[in-house]
Design a protein around this motif. Structure first.
Motif, mmCIF file in Angstrom:
data_model
loop_
_atom_site.group_PDB
_atom_site.id
_atom_site.type_symbol
_atom_site.label_atom_id
_atom_site.label_comp_id
_atom_site.label_asym_id
_atom_site.label_seq_id
_atom_site.Cartn_x
_atom_site.Cartn_y
_atom_site.Cartn_z
ATOM 1 N N PHE A 230 0.851 -1.185 0.000
ATOM 2 C CA PHE A 230 0.000 0.000 0.000
ATOM 3 C C PHE A 230 0.888 1.237 0.000
ATOM 4 O O PHE A 230 1.710 1.418 0.897
ATOM 5 N N LEU A 231 0.710 2.079 -1.007
ATOM 6 C CA LEU A 231 1.517 3.289 -1.153
ATOM 7 C C LEU A 231 0.633 4.532 -1.073
ATOM 8 O O LEU A 231 -0.562 4.476 -1.371
ATOM 9 N N GLU A 232 1.232 5.644 -0.686
ATOM 10 C CA GLU A 232 0.554 6.939 -0.660
ATOM 11 C C GLU A 232 1.367 7.926 -1.486
ATOM 12 O O GLU A 232 1.720 9.009 -1.036
ATOM 13 N N ALA A 233 1.649 7.546 -2.723
ATOM 14 C CA ALA A 233 2.541 8.313 -3.578
ATOM 15 C C ALA A 233 1.784 8.978 -4.724
ATOM 16 O O ALA A 233 0.647 8.628 -5.031
ATOM 17 N N ASP A 234 2.438 9.948 -5.353
ATOM 18 C CA ASP A 234 1.976 10.473 -6.624
ATOM 19 C C ASP A 234 2.089 9.334 -7.646
ATOM 20 O O ASP A 234 3.128 8.682 -7.757
ATOM 21 N N ALA A 235 1.026 9.062 -8.374
ATOM 22 C CA ALA A 235 1.006 7.928 -9.298
ATOM 23 C C ALA A 235 2.053 8.039 -10.395
ATOM 24 O O ALA A 235 2.337 7.055 -11.082
ATOM 25 N N ARG A 236 2.635 9.216 -10.554
ATOM 26 C CA ARG A 236 3.689 9.393 -11.560
ATOM 27 C C ARG A 236 5.051 8.942 -11.061
ATOM 28 O O ARG A 236 5.980 8.772 -11.858
ATOM 29 N N TYR A 237 5.149 8.759 -9.739
ATOM 30 C CA TYR A 237 6.456 8.462 -9.146
ATOM 31 C C TYR A 237 6.283 7.388 -8.082
ATOM 32 O O TYR A 237 6.105 7.684 -6.904
ATOM 33 N N THR A 238 6.332 6.126 -8.493
ATOM 34 C CA THR A 238 6.105 5.015 -7.564
ATOM 35 C C THR A 238 7.347 4.118 -7.532
ATOM 36 O O THR A 238 7.320 2.970 -7.988
ATOM 37 N N ALA A 239 8.426 4.662 -7.004
ATOM 38 C CA ALA A 239 9.708 3.955 -6.995
ATOM 39 C C ALA A 239 9.659 2.659 -6.194
ATOM 40 O O ALA A 239 10.488 1.765 -6.411
ATOM 41 N N ASP A 240 8.711 2.543 -5.264
ATOM 42 C CA ASP A 240 8.618 1.327 -4.450
ATOM 43 C C ASP A 240 8.081 0.134 -5.238
ATOM 44 O O ASP A 240 8.109 -0.995 -4.733
ATOM 45 N N ILE A 241 7.575 0.364 -6.444
ATOM 46 C CA ILE A 241 7.112 -0.734 -7.287
ATOM 47 C C ILE A 241 8.223 -1.078 -8.268
ATOM 48 O O ILE A 241 8.692 -0.224 -9.034
ATOM 49 N N ALA A 242 8.666 -2.310 -8.265
ATOM 50 C CA ALA A 242 9.762 -2.740 -9.135
ATOM 51 C C ALA A 242 9.347 -2.688 -10.597
ATOM 52 O O ALA A 242 8.189 -2.941 -10.943
ATOM 53 N N GLY A 243 10.270 -2.353 -11.456
ATOM 54 C CA GLY A 243 10.005 -2.344 -12.886
ATOM 55 C C GLY A 243 9.639 -3.732 -13.388
ATOM 56 O O GLY A 243 10.208 -4.736 -12.964
ATOM 57 N N GLY A 244 8.663 -3.770 -14.306
ATOM 58 C CA GLY A 244 8.250 -5.039 -14.902
ATOM 59 C C GLY A 244 7.669 -6.034 -13.931
ATOM 60 O O GLY A 244 7.818 -7.245 -14.119
ATOM 61 N N SER A 245 6.982 -5.550 -12.897
ATOM 62 C CA SER A 245 6.482 -6.452 -11.848
ATOM 63 C C SER A 245 4.965 -6.602 -11.824
ATOM 64 O O SER A 245 4.446 -7.417 -11.066
ATOM 65 N N VAL A 246 4.229 -5.852 -12.633
ATOM 66 C CA VAL A 246 2.763 -5.841 -12.572
ATOM 67 C C VAL A 246 2.188 -6.523 -13.806
ATOM 68 O O VAL A 246 2.510 -6.160 -14.940
ATOM 69 N N GLN A 247 1.335 -7.518 -13.584
ATOM 70 C CA GLN A 247 0.679 -8.207 -14.702
ATOM 71 C C GLN A 247 -0.502 -7.403 -15.232
ATOM 72 O O GLN A 247 -0.733 -7.340 -16.438
ATOM 73 N N LEU A 248 -1.266 -6.784 -14.330
ATOM 74 C CA LEU A 248 -2.473 -6.062 -14.745
ATOM 75 C C LEU A 248 -2.697 -4.859 -13.852
ATOM 76 O O LEU A 248 -2.618 -4.959 -12.625
ATOM 77 N N THR A 249 -2.980 -3.729 -14.486
ATOM 78 C CA THR A 249 -3.458 -2.538 -13.784
ATOM 79 C C THR A 249 -4.914 -2.318 -14.160
ATOM 80 O O THR A 249 -5.267 -2.323 -15.345
ATOM 81 N N VAL A 250 -5.764 -2.157 -13.148
ATOM 82 C CA VAL A 250 -7.157 -1.758 -13.371
ATOM 83 C C VAL A 250 -7.387 -0.522 -12.529
ATOM 84 O O VAL A 250 -7.249 -0.564 -11.299
ATOM 85 N N THR A 251 -7.729 0.583 -13.173
ATOM 86 C CA THR A 251 -7.817 1.836 -12.429
ATOM 87 C C THR A 251 -8.813 2.790 -13.056
ATOM 88 O O THR A 251 -9.218 2.631 -14.208
ATOM 89 N N SER A 252 -9.200 3.779 -12.261
ATOM 90 C CA SER A 252 -10.062 4.858 -12.705
ATOM 91 C C SER A 252 -9.523 6.146 -12.087
ATOM 92 O O SER A 252 -9.648 6.343 -10.877
ATOM 93 N N PRO A 253 -8.899 7.019 -12.870
ATOM 94 C CA PRO A 253 -8.264 8.223 -12.314
ATOM 95 C C PRO A 253 -9.283 9.317 -12.015
ATOM 96 O O PRO A 253 -10.447 9.228 -12.431
ATOM 97 N N PRO A 254 -8.877 10.347 -11.282
ATOM 98 C CA PRO A 254 -9.769 11.506 -11.117
ATOM 99 C C PRO A 254 -10.109 12.100 -12.476
ATOM 100 O O PRO A 254 -9.234 12.265 -13.332
ATOM 101 N N PHE A 255 -11.391 12.389 -12.696
ATOM 102 C CA PHE A 255 -11.843 12.902 -13.987
ATOM 103 C C PHE A 255 -11.962 14.424 -13.940
ATOM 104 O O PHE A 255 -12.974 14.966 -13.471
ATOM 105 N N LEU A 256 -10.983 15.113 -14.429
ATOM 106 C CA LEU A 256 -11.000 16.572 -14.439
ATOM 107 C C LEU A 256 -11.411 17.078 -13.055
ATOM 108 O O LEU A 256 -10.914 16.605 -12.047
ATOM 109 N N ASP A 257 -12.344 18.026 -12.985
ATOM 110 C CA ASP A 257 -12.710 18.590 -11.677
ATOM 111 C C ASP A 257 -14.147 18.260 -11.312
ATOM 112 O O ASP A 257 -14.825 19.024 -10.619
ATOM 113 N N VAL A 258 -14.641 17.092 -11.750
ATOM 114 C CA VAL A 258 -16.063 16.787 -11.572
ATOM 115 C C VAL A 258 -16.397 16.248 -10.190
ATOM 116 O O VAL A 258 -17.560 16.204 -9.815
#
Length: 417
Positions: free
Chosen positions: A268-296
């Motif tokens: 469990f991380l509390e990082a900016d999604a652009r900078y997630t150094a704690d996740i090793a490169g090439g380690s994720v099989q699948l990402t499923v996500t829904s980002p903040p949509f503009l200012d709605v």
């Protein structure tokens, strides 16, 4: 599944059934189209890929959080694109829908959200306490008289209820500061956070907005006046026990085991999604996500009372959450997110990026997202539009079926070859 061509053929011939939402039957209902984006022609599949019915997911998901998708969405992609033990990631975890569903299905969990509330309401559900231990712990929490809230909350809570909330808040704070906080404490914190305010007797507060949208004190005064109501006493410990029973009632032994197993390795991380150094490169099989949509969606405004209970600086969090007012600003942030997703995704891994519809469909974010993924290095395999019938939430807000993004999920599917 590691073959994009087989996947697109599968989606074209897909038919939803109640017994198996991954059954491959003759395609009678999929509407196939395509769109041009980023110099590529991308197939678009419109269908009911998962059920629109209420209460069709595991009870452990029933924690309210603003702008969360249904568990059936990540479940569809997790079952289709991963195997047992594969790492599944959500960089904008929210209430933890992807994380919990991945755990239930025997996958490894990686979750990130800049808002600390996400970890508070997700992590404890990977380690539910025994009912006896929970009852004993609640009984042992002392009432501390003389405590005062930093702001007037009398429009929400009866004085005796507020005294119990403040005592519980102080207890949890002291346990954390002394390094004594354990699974049972975290579970109590999670449930109490969820039960602060709502529109039934199952919440600590008088009738107010749904629990994923905290009213301001000023607006609650207006609600009380309009409804001719005043806060009545709510016994907080019994409400916590009742909600716990509701969360756990549908779980079987395999579910408990899978949740706990995932909890032992979950990140469990509390990082900016652009900078997630704690996740090793090439380690994720699948990402499923829904980002903040503009200012709605005003995440911090909706969660101000939850932040207060957990002593989180909501103004600081608001500055960190991506709430772009223009499409250009949003794309600049998401472009960097995609580059980081490409780094952490393993070869033959996938990203399912749910974008919905904003500004009543005038902005189709999938058309903006596809070039971002392509620029990062992904291949865009398809756009899936899951069409649904009326939902309970949509009806409450008076939104017509399949308008305003309420009843239509739009997912852009990327592949790292």
């Amino acid at each position: 599944m590691h073959d994009p061509a087989k996947l697109t053929a599968y989606l074209a011939d897909f038919e939803y059934t109640e017994n198996d939402n991954l059954s491959l039957l003759p395609g009678k209902f999929t509407v196939t189209d395509s769109l041009a984006a980023g110099g590529a022609r991308v197939p678009v599949f419109t269908n009911e890929f998962w059920t629109a019915r209420q209460r069709q997911a595991a009870s452990i998901h029933e924690i309210s959080y603003r702008a969360c998708f249904k568990p059936q969405l990540p479940r569809f992609f997790i079952r289709l694109l991963t195997a047992a033990g594969d790492p599944v990631y959500d960089p904008f975890s929210g209430r933890g829908t992807t994380a919990i569903e991945a755990a239930l299905l025997g996958r490894k969990v990686i979750a990130n959200d800049v808002n600390p509330l996400s970890k508070i309401i997700c992590q404890p559900r990977l380690a539910a306490p025994a009912s006896g231990a929970l009852s004993e712990r609640l009984a042992a929490i002392p009432r501390q008289d003389g405590l005062e809230a930093e702001t007037d909350l009398s429009m929400f809570f009866h004085p005796e209820t507020l005294a119990e909330i403040l005592s519980l808040r102080r207890y949890l704070q002291e346990r954390r500061e002394r390094g004594l906080e354990d699974e049972t404490d975290r579970w109590i914190r999670m449930v109490a956070t969820n039960r602060l305010t709502g529109h039934s007797s199952g919440f600590f507060s008088v009738y107010t907005l749904p629990p994923n949208q905290a009213a301001s004190p000023e607006n609650q005064v207006k609600i009380n006046r309009k409804r001719h109501q005043q806060p009545d006493y709510r016994e907080t410990k019994s409400i916590i026990l009742k909600k716990t029973h509701s969360l756990l009632k549908g779980l079987g032994r395999e579910d408990y085991d899978n949740l706990r197993r995932a909890g032992t390795t979950a990140l469990f991380l509390e990082a900016d999604a652009r900078y997630t150094a704690d996740i090793a490169g090439g380690s994720v099989q699948l990402t499923v996500t829904s980002p903040p949509f503009l200012d709605v969606v005003q995440y911090t405004q909706d969660n101000w009372l939850r932040c207060w209970f957990n002593q989180i600086d909501s103004e600081k969090i608001e500055k960190q959450i991506t709430m772009s007012k223009t499409l250009e600003d949003w794309c600049a942030v998401m472009g960097a997110v995609f580059k980081e997703l490409y780094r952490v995704t393993m070869r033959e891994g996938w990203v399912a990026f749910e974008v919905g519809e904003v500004r009543r469909g005038r902005i189709r974010l999938e058309e903006a997202v596809i070039p971002l993924g392509l620029e990062a290095g992904f291949k865009c395999i398809a756009v899936l539009i899951n069409r649904q019938e009326f939902t309970k939430t949509a009806n409450i807000w008076g939104i017509k079926n399949n308008t305003a993004g309420t009843n239509s999920n739009r997912i852009v599917l990327f592949f790292k070859g």
